[in-house]
Design a protein around this motif. Structure first.
Motif, PDB file in Angstrom:
ATOM      1  N   GLU A 360      15.665   6.971   0.282  1.00 50.22           N
ATOM      2  CA  GLU A 360      14.207   7.042   0.422  1.00 50.22           C
ATOM      3  C   GLU A 360      13.619   5.816  -0.266  1.00 50.22           C
ATOM      4  OE1 GLU A 360      12.625   9.626   1.853  1.00 50.22           O
ATOM      5  OE2 GLU A 360      14.025  11.322   1.730  1.00 50.22           O
ATOM      6  N   MET A 361      12.597   5.242   0.347  1.00 52.53           N
ATOM      7  CA  MET A 361      11.850   4.211  -0.373  1.00 52.53           C
ATOM      8  C   MET A 361      10.419   4.153   0.159  1.00 52.53           C
ATOM      9  SD  MET A 361      13.298   0.532   1.020  1.00 52.53           S
ATOM     10  CE  MET A 361      11.928  -0.523   0.573  1.00 52.53           C
ATOM     11  N   ASP A 362       9.517   3.779  -0.703  1.00 49.97           N
ATOM     12  CA  ASP A 362       8.131   3.661  -0.307  1.00 49.97           C
ATOM     13  C   ASP A 362       7.931   2.379   0.463  1.00 49.97           C
ATOM     14  OD1 ASP A 362       5.513   4.817  -0.615  1.00 49.97           O
ATOM     15  OD2 ASP A 362       6.352   5.576  -2.506  1.00 49.97           O
ATOM     16  N   LEU A 363       7.182   2.420   1.548  1.00 52.53           N
ATOM     17  CA  LEU A 363       6.935   1.194   2.292  1.00 52.53           C
ATOM     18  C   LEU A 363       5.578   0.585   1.950  1.00 52.53           C
ATOM     19  CD1 LEU A 363       8.534   2.148   5.719  1.00 52.53           C
ATOM     20  CD2 LEU A 363       9.539   0.877   3.831  1.00 52.53           C
ATOM     21  N   GLU A 364       4.811   1.327   1.152  1.00 55.39           N
ATOM     22  CA  GLU A 364       3.538   0.777   0.684  1.00 55.39           C
ATOM     23  C   GLU A 364       3.686   0.418  -0.787  1.00 55.39           C
ATOM     24  OE1 GLU A 364       0.063   3.062   1.311  1.00 55.39           O
ATOM     25  OE2 GLU A 364       0.715   3.633   3.319  1.00 55.39           O
ATOM     26  N   PRO A 365       3.094  -0.713  -1.215  1.00 53.20           N
ATOM     27  CA  PRO A 365       3.225  -1.060  -2.634  1.00 53.20           C
ATOM     28  C   PRO A 365       2.507  -0.032  -3.497  1.00 53.20           C
ATOM     29  CG  PRO A 365       1.830  -2.653  -1.446  1.00 53.20           C
ATOM     30  CD  PRO A 365       2.302  -1.665  -0.448  1.00 53.20           C
ATOM     31  N   ARG A 366       3.225   0.559  -4.447  1.00 48.29           N
ATOM     32  CA  ARG A 366       2.599   1.527  -5.362  1.00 48.29           C
ATOM     33  C   ARG A 366       3.170   1.316  -6.755  1.00 48.29           C
ATOM     34  NH1 ARG A 366       2.153   7.532  -3.639  1.00 48.29           N
ATOM     35  NH2 ARG A 366       4.328   7.462  -2.972  1.00 48.29           N
ATOM     36  N   SER A 367       2.529   1.882  -7.746  1.00 45.31           N
ATOM     37  CA  SER A 367       3.010   1.705  -9.115  1.00 45.31           C
ATOM     38  C   SER A 367       4.390   2.359  -9.270  1.00 45.31           C
ATOM     39  CB  SER A 367       2.041   2.362 -10.098  1.00 45.31           C
ATOM     40  OG  SER A 367       2.165   3.769  -9.977  1.00 45.31           O
ATOM     41  N   LEU A 368       5.183   1.886 -10.227  1.00 47.97           N
ATOM     42  CA  LEU A 368       6.501   2.464 -10.465  1.00 47.97           C
ATOM     43  C   LEU A 368       6.405   3.941 -10.797  1.00 47.97           C
ATOM     44  CD1 LEU A 368       8.713  -0.038 -12.498  1.00 47.97           C
ATOM     45  CD2 LEU A 368       8.975   0.753 -10.133  1.00 47.97           C
ATOM     46  N   LYS A 369       5.347   4.281 -11.576  1.00 49.58           N
ATOM     47  CA  LYS A 369       5.150   5.676 -11.984  1.00 49.58           C
ATOM     48  C   LYS A 369       4.982   6.565 -10.751  1.00 49.58           C
ATOM     49  CE  LYS A 369       2.368   8.199 -15.207  1.00 49.58           C
ATOM     50  NZ  LYS A 369       1.075   8.209 -15.819  1.00 49.58           N
ATOM     51  N   ALA A 370       4.142   6.094  -9.828  1.00 48.04           N
ATOM     52  CA  ALA A 370       3.891   6.882  -8.606  1.00 48.04           C
ATOM     53  C   ALA A 370       5.171   7.013  -7.798  1.00 48.04           C
ATOM     54  CB  ALA A 370       2.803   6.214  -7.785  1.00 48.04           C
TER      55      ALA A 370
END
Ligand code: AMP
Length: 425
Positions: A360-370
């Motif tokens: 799984e990985m986020d494709l939108e830039p978000r904070s590490l915490k999120a």
């Protein structure tokens, strides 16, 4: 405008669909262990096939089929059951030439215009199988044992097996006459449909869903008394083989099944959760269907299980706990990244590792915490963090999600390291 799924149909959503996948996997495993091979037939067939095979006086044909014409005015029906299509295909492709005894199974949706209620839908799903080419009572017993094994593997524990014999054509003729005599005195108390059935096909009265008709059917003479010597021997043999195989059963003289093609052995599996009028599944012999569909005279027997009902019964028997296929399913990796360079590295790593595991990985830039919050939500076992100073030094963090333990790894060895840690590849 908001749309809804048609009445009597259901969306199977993520979270629930895993139980379906698991049941289908179990079905495939059990059936192939018993020597069955999968067959896939179209979802619609010529309407005539079902009129002929299932029977003109059955509820399925009279009230429940979804029929339509195509642009050339040809009549079709969404399949209400799986046996007639499988036998149509068996005949069309002369499958007996390949092997005289064929064991075939199918999994898929069926359609009946039924009154929707618990365990009764307009689109439902069946797992079914057909053993074509033998009249041996041992085959009947094996088919029934297969169903029991499948139910057990699916987590259904408390089943009741009901058994009857519907005899051959000759026994059935005699029995129909006896039933006609029995019901004639009760004609006025029968529902309007059953009054028609009384003339056309009295056996169908036993399958009526109206409670008053069921009540009137209680003291019918047992079919067993009308069986030809051959059919009686067959019935006794099936019972003996079932006993030898350790499969317990109850004889039920009112069991006729809702389709006309059955001959000799008929059976149903019931479960307390569903009530007596709603079977988990059932089946029986249909020794004349292959010939009726234009093939050679070939005896056969089959069964079908309703997947919705099996899943309902299984969740009841296992205390409502869905079988998620074991904790192994949770094995997975989350790739957290910060900045374009990290994103590039993460994409390469994800592509390589997705050959082996869920990534799984986020494709939108978000904070590490999120991102790490998301990793927790997705229930992955491990995470890799690509960010900041470490990344500049060609390093990444590898994190054990359950313990929170973290270690630093060089990017050059990262893929191999993850594979070793997660025991994949
Ligand atoms: P049948 O072909 O009528 O013998 O049905 C075999 C099995 O399919 C039943 O025992 C049910 O488990 C399932 N089934 C039949 N009709 C429905 C329905 N309308 N909704 C859900 N399951 C059904």
């Amino acid at each position: 405008m908001q749309y809804k799924a048609p009445r009597g149909t259901q969306d199977i959503l993520p979270g629930e669909v895993e139980r379906w996948q698991r049941f289908e996997e179990i079905s495939r495993r059990v059936l192939s262990n018993y020597g069955y091979r999968e067959i896939r037939t179209p979802i619609f067939e010529q309407k005539e096939l079902f009129l002929r095979a299932v029977g003109q006086e059955t509820d399925i044909v009279q009230k429940e089929m979804y029929c339509f014409t195509d642009r050339k005015e040809r009549w079709f029906a969404l399949r209400p059951e799986g046996t007639a299509p499988v036998i149509r295909s068996y005949v069309e492709h002369a499958l007996w030439k390949d092997r005289p005894f064929q064991k075939l199974y199918y999994i898929g949706p069926m359609f009946r215009y039924d009154r929707p209620q618990k365990g009764r839908y307009r689109q439902f799903h069946q797992v079914g199988a057909e053993a074509v080419g033998s009249l041996e009572p041992l085959v009947d017993a094996e088919v029934i044992a297969t169903v029991r094994q499948l139910l057990e593997a699916a987590g259904v524990k408390k089943v009741i097996l009901k058994l009857n014999s519907l005899g051959d054509a000759e026994s059935r003729g005699k029995y129909a006459a006896a039933l006609k005599k029995y019901f004639s005195g009760k004609r006025e108390s029968l529902c309007p449909d059953c009054r028609v059935r009384l003339e056309a096909n009295p056996l169908r009265i036993l399958d009526c869903k109206v409670p008053e008709c069921n009540e009137l059917s209680r003291d019918i003479p047992p079919m067993e008394e009308y069986l030809s010597p051959d059919s009686l021997r067959h019935y006794e043999s099936v019972q003996r083989w079932l006993t030898v195989s350790g499969v317990s059963f109850e004889k039920d003289k009112n069991l006729v099944r809702g389709l006309d093609y059955y001959t000799r052995t008929a059976f149903e599996f019931h479960h307390g959760e569903l009530g007596a009028s709603v079977a988990l599944g059932g089946g029986g012999r249909y020794d004349s269907l292959v010939a009726e569909c234009g093939g050679p005279d070939t005896p056969a027997i089959g069964f079908s299980l309703g997947s919705e009902r099996v899943l309902l019964a299984a969740s009841q028997d296992s205390g409502g706990e869905a079988d998620d296929g074991g904790a192994g399913k949770k094995l997975g990796l989350y790739l957290a990244w910060l900045g374009p360079e990290a994103c590039e590295k993460a994409l390469g790593l994800a592509a390589a590792l997705r050959k082996f595991i869920r990534v799984e990985m986020d494709l939108e830039p978000r904070s590490l915490k999120a991102q790490l919050r998301q990793a927790n939500k997705l229930e992955v076992s491990h995470a890799v963090i690509l960010a900041g100073d470490e990344l500049a030094r060609d390093l990444a963090q590898f994190k054990e999600m359950t313990t929170g333990a973290q270690e630093e790894i060089g990017l050059a060895n990262l893929e191999e390291f993850v594979k070793t840690k997660l025991n994949v590849g």
